[in-house]
Design an enzyme around this catalytic site. Structure first.
Site, PDB file in Angstrom:
ATOM      1  N   ARG A 240      22.327   9.707  -0.835  1.00 52.99           N
ATOM      2  CA  ARG A 240      23.079   8.532  -0.394  1.00 52.99           C
ATOM      3  C   ARG A 240      22.190   7.612   0.445  1.00 52.99           C
ATOM      4  O   ARG A 240      22.360   6.390   0.419  1.00 52.99           O
ATOM      5  CB  ARG A 240      24.318   8.960   0.412  1.00 52.99           C
ATOM      6  CG  ARG A 240      25.387   9.545  -0.511  1.00 52.99           C
ATOM      7  CD  ARG A 240      26.690   9.812   0.217  1.00 52.99           C
ATOM      8  NE  ARG A 240      27.664  10.370  -0.728  1.00 52.99           N
ATOM      9  CZ  ARG A 240      28.943  10.599  -0.442  1.00 52.99           C
ATOM     10  NH1 ARG A 240      29.403  10.339   0.784  1.00 52.99           N
ATOM     11  NH2 ARG A 240      29.750  11.093  -1.342  1.00 52.99           N
TER      12      ARG A 240
ATOM     13  N   SER B  67      28.241  13.898   8.453  1.00 48.17           N
ATOM     14  CA  SER B  67      29.425  14.438   9.084  1.00 48.17           C
ATOM     15  C   SER B  67      28.932  15.360  10.186  1.00 48.17           C
ATOM     16  O   SER B  67      28.223  16.311   9.903  1.00 48.17           O
ATOM     17  CB  SER B  67      30.204  15.233   8.034  1.00 48.17           C
ATOM     18  OG  SER B  67      31.572  15.088   8.201  1.00 48.17           O
TER      19      SER B  67
ATOM     20  N   GLU C 218      30.480   7.286   3.756  1.00 50.31           N
ATOM     21  CA  GLU C 218      30.067   8.464   4.538  1.00 50.31           C
ATOM     22  C   GLU C 218      28.667   8.923   4.151  1.00 50.31           C
ATOM     23  O   GLU C 218      28.355   9.113   2.973  1.00 50.31           O
ATOM     24  CB  GLU C 218      31.065   9.603   4.307  1.00 50.31           C
ATOM     25  CG  GLU C 218      30.660  10.877   5.028  1.00 50.31           C
ATOM     26  CD  GLU C 218      31.494  12.090   4.610  1.00 50.31           C
ATOM     27  OE1 GLU C 218      32.580  11.894   4.028  1.00 50.31           O
ATOM     28  OE2 GLU C 218      31.032  13.210   4.866  1.00 50.31           O
TER      29      GLU C 218
ATOM     30  N   ARG D  85      28.226  10.758  -5.775  1.00 50.75           N
ATOM     31  CA  ARG D  85      28.967  12.026  -5.851  1.00 50.75           C
ATOM     32  C   ARG D  85      28.410  12.867  -6.982  1.00 50.75           C
ATOM     33  O   ARG D  85      28.848  12.782  -8.121  1.00 50.75           O
ATOM     34  CB  ARG D  85      30.459  11.737  -6.057  1.00 50.75           C
ATOM     35  CG  ARG D  85      31.370  12.921  -5.738  1.00 50.75           C
ATOM     36  CD  ARG D  85      32.839  12.534  -5.783  1.00 50.75           C
ATOM     37  NE  ARG D  85      33.171  11.572  -4.741  1.00 50.75           N
ATOM     38  CZ  ARG D  85      33.473  11.903  -3.493  1.00 50.75           C
ATOM     39  NH1 ARG D  85      33.502  13.169  -3.138  1.00 50.75           N
ATOM     40  NH2 ARG D  85      33.746  10.972  -2.598  1.00 50.75           N
TER      41      ARG D  85
END
Length: 423
Positions: free
Chosen positions: A390, A351, A348, A276
RNA sequence: GGAAAAGUACUCAAGCGGCUGAAGAAGCGCCCUUGGAAAGGGUGUAGACCAUUCACGUGGUGCGAGGGUUCAAAUCCCUCCUUUUCCGCCA
């Protein structure tokens, strides 16, 4: 934004769909204002017509050398009345517009009710969580031990939630995003774009970040511009205000951009590592489609994003978001979640959403149908393909070895100059 | 950042505050001419949005965007945006 006609005509349906998000929205107020608008408008347009007809008499009289002062006086009053009513109408229109901007998209009927990610529906699982016969390290430890990520110095020059990639870490990041771009352009038919990384206010409204989420965005006051939180913003707005020909659709774009997010409200969460950050790299997929095709375009978009993980041989699963988790502008969203060993959970990484005509109405994206020449809003979709940071973290953790080294996934080796291992 | 010029319909382009709800051209549609086509001739041709109507239609808005002046704005004034040229700075 929602079509006000739809709100009027399918009031019950719209209300019920919005309730899937778990919040209530005041649609009645919008309808009331719209009623007012229509009422004043019809009167003011009648007066305007009168004004136009009568004012033609003035030059006639003048030509004949007659006095026109009494008409001018009369017109002056009429003109003032028209002006007042017109400004009333536009005031109401502004209010309606503001209210509409605050109403999120109606979720697809298939959207499960619920207010957290626990209510998301599992669609599929690919691969098994990676198993290790040694004590694993989190990617932040791997990164520092291998001298490929430097969080401390990033803090010095920028602050918390930034990172410095270096050596083979920087190379890995670059390899991953090049691999993604090549895959999507060469195998999936996307056209590559490098958009501006700052956009204006209108673009941010077009995709739905503004006005509601201004606090989450990095703002550049001197130009009233925003650092993009995702390439979705510049890409989706690319054809804003245009009317495209039907034979141009569907349009597929992919872009690598850095993304900037304040992550306001996420204090204390994911504070370590690459998960993040205020700035992260992402390869984005954006589609413009005909309304009747958007459903199947979402499925293929999802497969395009999944393909990245398949080729990297990373375990993942796909979930459909519940109403409470669904993004503001989206009607239907699939999240792809990659296995992250240090979390002992899925995380995640993409998306993929169908926005239907919601963004198209905001950004004024239209197309002309070939059969009847009519103009209609098109549908927009997008998905991460994938979040690069990520992905790098997932590679590091899933491909780590007992000696603290990291095996380079096969498909990335050509991008890494043939290197098979980072140590 | 400074200076100048320009932005009119798909394109080019005219436009003295009322006769421009936008001349003209090109393009496109249709018709004539032709064995068929080209050339030639004729003729039609804003797009979008809003309101109203069961509908045909009618009304409103529209000249880069937004304000203002005026009875009346493509036309005058202000702000902004974009493009081009020159200067400055710079990868």
């Amino acid at each position: 934004m929602l079509d006000i006609r739809r709100i009027r005509e399918d009031y019950e349906e719209v209300s019920q769909l919005l309730q899937l998000r778990g919040l209530n929205y005041d649609l009645k107020k919008i309808i009331d204002l719209d009623d007012q608008r229509k009422e004043i408008l019809s009167v003011s347009e009648g007066l305007r017509h009168e004004q136009k007809v009568k004012s033609k008499e003035i030059p006639e009289l003048k030509k004949q050398g007659k006095d026109a002062s009494h008409i001018i006086e009369e017109m002056s009053k009429l003109s003032q009345k028209v002006k007042d009513m017109t400004s009333d109408v536009s005031e109401i229109e502004d209010k309606i517009y503001e209210l509409l901007l605050e109403i999120p998209n109606t979720p697809d009927l298939s959207t499960p009710k619920g207010d957290s990610d626990e209510d998301n529906i599992l669609i599929k699982t690919e691969g098994e969580p990676t198993t290790f016969d040694f004590d694993i390290k989190a990617h932040w430890d791997l990164g520092e031990d291998l001298d490929i990520i430097d969080f401390e110095r990033a803090g010095k020059i920028a602050g918390a939630r930034f990172s410095v990639m270096k050596n083979l870490g920087a190379r890995l990041e670059r390899s991953v995003l090049n691999f993604m771009l090549d895959l999507h352009t060469e195998n999936h038919g996307y056209n590559e774009v490098i958009p501006p990384f700052m956009v204006n206010r209108d673009a941010m409204i077009g995709t739905g970040q503004l006005p509601k989420f201004e606090n989450d965005m990095f703002h550049v006051p001197s130009k009233d511009m925003f650092l993009i939180p995702t390439a979705e913003v510049p890409l989706t707005n690319l054809y804003g205000g245009e009317i495209l020909d039907e034979d141009m659709l569907p349009i597929y774009h992919t872009a690598y951009t850095p993304c900037f997010r304040k992550e306001a409200g996420s204090a204390g969460r994911d504070t370590r590592g690459l998960i993040r950050q205020h700035q992260f790299n992402k390869v984005e997929l954006v589609k413009f489609s005909k309304p009747e095709d958007s459903e199947k375009e979402l499925e293929s978009l999802l497969l395009n994003a999944e393909e990245v993980l398949k080729q990297l041989k990373l375990p993942y699963r796909v979930v459909q978001l519940c109403g409470g988790d669904l993004g503001f502008s989206s009607a239907k969203t699939y999240d792809i979640e990659v296995w992250m060993p240090s979390y002992d959970d899925y995380l995640e990484i993409s998306s993929c959403s169908n926005f239907r005509d919601y963004q198209a109405r905001r950004a004024n994206l239209r197309y002309r149908r070939a059969d009847d020449n009519n103009v209609d809003y098109l549908h927009t979709l997008n998905g991460s393909g994938l979040a690069v940071g990520r992905t790098v973290a997932a590679i590091m953790e899933n491909y780590q070895n007992a000696d603290g080294s990291i095996t380079v996934p096969e498909v990335l080796q050509p991008y890494m100059g043939g290197k098979k291992i980072i140590k």
